[in-house]
Design a protein around this motif. Structure first.
Motif, PDB file in Angstrom:
ATOM      1  N   ASP A 168      -6.905  13.456  -4.798  1.00 40.35           N
ATOM      2  CA  ASP A 168      -6.949  12.121  -5.382  1.00 40.35           C
ATOM      3  C   ASP A 168      -8.034  11.261  -4.745  1.00 40.35           C
ATOM      4  O   ASP A 168      -8.715  10.484  -5.426  1.00 40.35           O
ATOM      5  CB  ASP A 168      -5.577  11.455  -5.206  1.00 40.35           C
ATOM      6  N   TYR A 206       4.404   3.830  -8.915  1.00 42.80           N
ATOM      7  CA  TYR A 206       4.504   4.777  -7.808  1.00 42.80           C
ATOM      8  C   TYR A 206       5.441   4.253  -6.732  1.00 42.80           C
ATOM      9  O   TYR A 206       6.269   4.998  -6.191  1.00 42.80           O
ATOM     10  CB  TYR A 206       3.116   5.036  -7.218  1.00 42.80           C
ATOM     11  N   GLU A 207       5.304   2.965  -6.396  1.00 38.19           N
ATOM     12  CA  GLU A 207       6.165   2.362  -5.380  1.00 38.19           C
ATOM     13  C   GLU A 207       7.627   2.392  -5.834  1.00 38.19           C
ATOM     14  O   GLU A 207       8.528   2.612  -5.026  1.00 38.19           O
ATOM     15  CB  GLU A 207       5.741   0.910  -5.114  1.00 38.19           C
ATOM     16  N   TRP A 266      -3.183  14.458  -1.987  1.00 39.09           N
ATOM     17  CA  TRP A 266      -3.814  13.199  -1.594  1.00 39.09           C
ATOM     18  C   TRP A 266      -5.328  13.386  -1.482  1.00 39.09           C
ATOM     19  O   TRP A 266      -6.120  12.550  -1.938  1.00 39.09           O
ATOM     20  CB  TRP A 266      -3.213  12.721  -0.278  1.00 39.09           C
ATOM     21  N   VAL A 301       9.058   4.598  -7.864  1.00 42.06           N
ATOM     22  CA  VAL A 301       9.556   5.970  -7.743  1.00 42.06           C
ATOM     23  C   VAL A 301       9.862   6.298  -6.286  1.00 42.06           C
ATOM     24  O   VAL A 301      10.899   6.897  -5.965  1.00 42.06           O
ATOM     25  CB  VAL A 301       8.542   6.967  -8.335  1.00 42.06           C
ATOM     26  N   ILE A 302       8.971   5.908  -5.369  1.00 43.75           N
ATOM     27  CA  ILE A 302       9.188   6.172  -3.949  1.00 43.75           C
ATOM     28  C   ILE A 302      10.431   5.444  -3.450  1.00 43.75           C
ATOM     29  O   ILE A 302      11.241   6.001  -2.696  1.00 43.75           O
ATOM     30  CB  ILE A 302       7.949   5.761  -3.130  1.00 43.75           C
ATOM     31  N   ASP A 336       4.422  -1.167  -7.951  1.00 42.79           N
ATOM     32  CA  ASP A 336       3.922  -0.535  -9.165  1.00 42.79           C
ATOM     33  C   ASP A 336       4.818   0.675  -9.467  1.00 42.79           C
ATOM     34  O   ASP A 336       5.843   0.888  -8.814  1.00 42.79           O
ATOM     35  CB  ASP A 336       2.453  -0.140  -9.021  1.00 42.79           C
ATOM     36  N   SER A 363      -3.205   3.958   0.287  1.00 48.33           N
ATOM     37  CA  SER A 363      -2.735   4.823  -0.798  1.00 48.33           C
ATOM     38  C   SER A 363      -1.234   4.988  -0.684  1.00 48.33           C
ATOM     39  O   SER A 363      -0.673   5.051   0.411  1.00 48.33           O
ATOM     40  CB  SER A 363      -3.419   6.187  -0.730  1.00 48.33           C
ATOM     41  N   TRP A 364      -0.576   5.081  -1.833  1.00 49.81           N
ATOM     42  CA  TRP A 364       0.867   5.322  -1.823  1.00 49.81           C
ATOM     43  C   TRP A 364       1.192   6.729  -1.323  1.00 49.81           C
ATOM     44  O   TRP A 364       2.330   7.000  -0.907  1.00 49.81           O
ATOM     45  CB  TRP A 364       1.453   5.112  -3.227  1.00 49.81           C
ATOM     46  N   TRP A 365       0.202   7.630  -1.307  1.00 54.73           N
ATOM     47  CA  TRP A 365       0.424   8.974  -0.780  1.00 54.73           C
ATOM     48  C   TRP A 365       0.866   8.928   0.688  1.00 54.73           C
ATOM     49  O   TRP A 365       1.622   9.787   1.147  1.00 54.73           O
ATOM     50  CB  TRP A 365      -0.836   9.827  -0.897  1.00 54.73           C
TER      51      TRP A 365
END
Length: 399
Positions: free
Chosen positions: A329, A56-57, A326, A59-60, A54, A253-255
């Motif tokens: 969130d 977020y993934e 995190w 960007v990481i 997604d 979580s992507w965090w």
């Protein structure tokens, strides 16, 4: 009057000074080739795994690629280390061919499966520790600047880091083979983060060893790493911790992908500083008695210890901020004074005071060395002790 062009004492033009001082200007073809390789890896992952990516993934992923490039430009050995680990992990992926049953093949079973690669990591840590110990003892009897045993210690420490990172990358793939819809980055339990801890500690020590020529201090850092390996082996054998289990909801979580690695850069740096503190106390004791030591001078050890704590403090601060985000969130509030949060603040405060006393108050010597050693126990309790003896919102990493 114009300066004589032949006069070498004439000041260089300002634009030339700026160009020579630019870090980009010092990069060679190998640096740009490494950058292209990391970009190609990120693009390949983006193209082949769109179902797991997604925003977020994504960007990481690209931030990690950029970070890898920056680290490779900063610490040149990473230009071969990272591609090698990625290539070995990709080789394991191809050998699995989408079926966990293929793990019984020779190469996977004994070399490239996550568990076998991590066991090689553990083995190389012990061998490196022995080489550093034997090399340091030999250095007490011989003054030759070339020490084959110490060089072997460095080489096996690198091999341990290769085995560890390869193992974690392969374990990531294995989690998706076992649970296609529930795979996860392997930094979710004590077994996985201890493996990450060993990798971070090894790489940080290898950087300081190369930069400050402190090879004879390797025995102190590798003694600590060997103790961690002992824990990993016990934890794996007695608790079956190496098994890949479903990720609990609190960690889905992507965090986690950014908070945990940042945390363990801090932990690794603090533990290196503690071992250097032990070394400094040893050297200070011998210097006070007028005895000669084959270890580096105490002021050099303290300088490296300071740099390790400064780096660790920076990353631990970043990790704490990420943890607060995190928490907001996940739980709707940034800080709850949960036991884990409270002890994280104690760790942060401990090293903030250490840095203040050294940089502002000008403290040096034995008291800061003892403080760094004591900091290891504070950090260890925040990392493990809280999970074992206290309960709270973070009570999901117990032994």
């Amino acid at each position: 009057m114009n300066p004589n062009p032949a006069d070498k004492s004439a000041p260089a033009p300002q634009h030339a000074l700026l160009h020579s001082a630019s870090p980009i200007g010092t990069l060679g073809p190998a640096d740009w080739l490494f950058a292209a390789a990391m970009a190609a890896v990120a693009a390949f992952v983006q193209y082949t795994l769109p179902q797991h990516m997604d925003i977020y993934e994504t960007v990481i992923l690209w931030s990690s690629a950029a970070g890898a490039v920056a680290l490779g430009w900063f610490f040149k050995p990473l230009r071969w280390y990272l591609p090698l680990c990625i290539a070995l992990a990709y080789g394991a992926v191809k050998l699995y061919a989408g079926d966990m049953q293929n793990g019984e093949g020779f190469l996977l079973r004994y070399f490239l499966s996550s568990q076998s690669a991590i066991m090689w990591q553990c083995t190389f840590v012990f061998i490196a520790w022995f080489c550093y110990l034997a090399g340091t003892l030999a250095a007490r009897r011989h003054s030759s600047p070339t020490n084959t045993l110490l060089n072997l210690g460095t080489a096996f420490t690198w091999l341990s880091a290769v085995g560890g990172l390869t193992g974690l990358l392969v374990r990531w793939h294995e989690s998706y083979l076992l649970r296609p819809d529930a795979g996860y980055i392997p930094v979710s339990n004590l077994y996985e983060v201890f493996v990450l801890f060993l990798i971070v500690t090894a790489l940080m020590y290898l950087y300081y060893e190369k930069k400050f020529a402190i090879q004879r201090l390797g025995v102190f850092v590798l003694t600590f790493m060997a103790a961690l390996v002992g824990f990993i082996l016990w934890y794996s054998i007695s608790r079956g911790a190496h098994a890949i289990l479903p990720l609990i909801p609190a960690l889905q979580s992507w965090w986690m992908k950014i908070h945990v690695p940042a945390n363990f850069v801090g932990y690794g740096a603090f533990c290196i500083a503690a071992m250097l503190g032990v070394a400094e106390l040893w050297v200070l004791n011998r210097e006070a008695k007028g005895l000669k030591s084959r270890l580096p001078a105490s002021h050099l050890i303290e300088e490296v210890m300071y740099k390790a704590i400064a780096v660790g403090f920076l990353f631990f601060t970043i990790a704490t901020i990420l943890g607060a985000l995190w928490a907001a969130d996940a739980w709707g509030r940034y800080w709850s004074w949960d036991p884990k949060e409270t002890w994280a603040f104690i760790v942060w405060l401990n090293y903030a005071v250490w840095l203040h006393l050294r940089l502002v108050a000008g403290w040096r010597g034995k008291i800061l060395a003892w403080w760094a050693v004591t900091g290891l126990f504070i950090t260890a309790f925040a990392f493990i002790g809280v999970n074992m003896f206290l309960s709270g919102l973070h009570s999901y990493g117990s032994l």
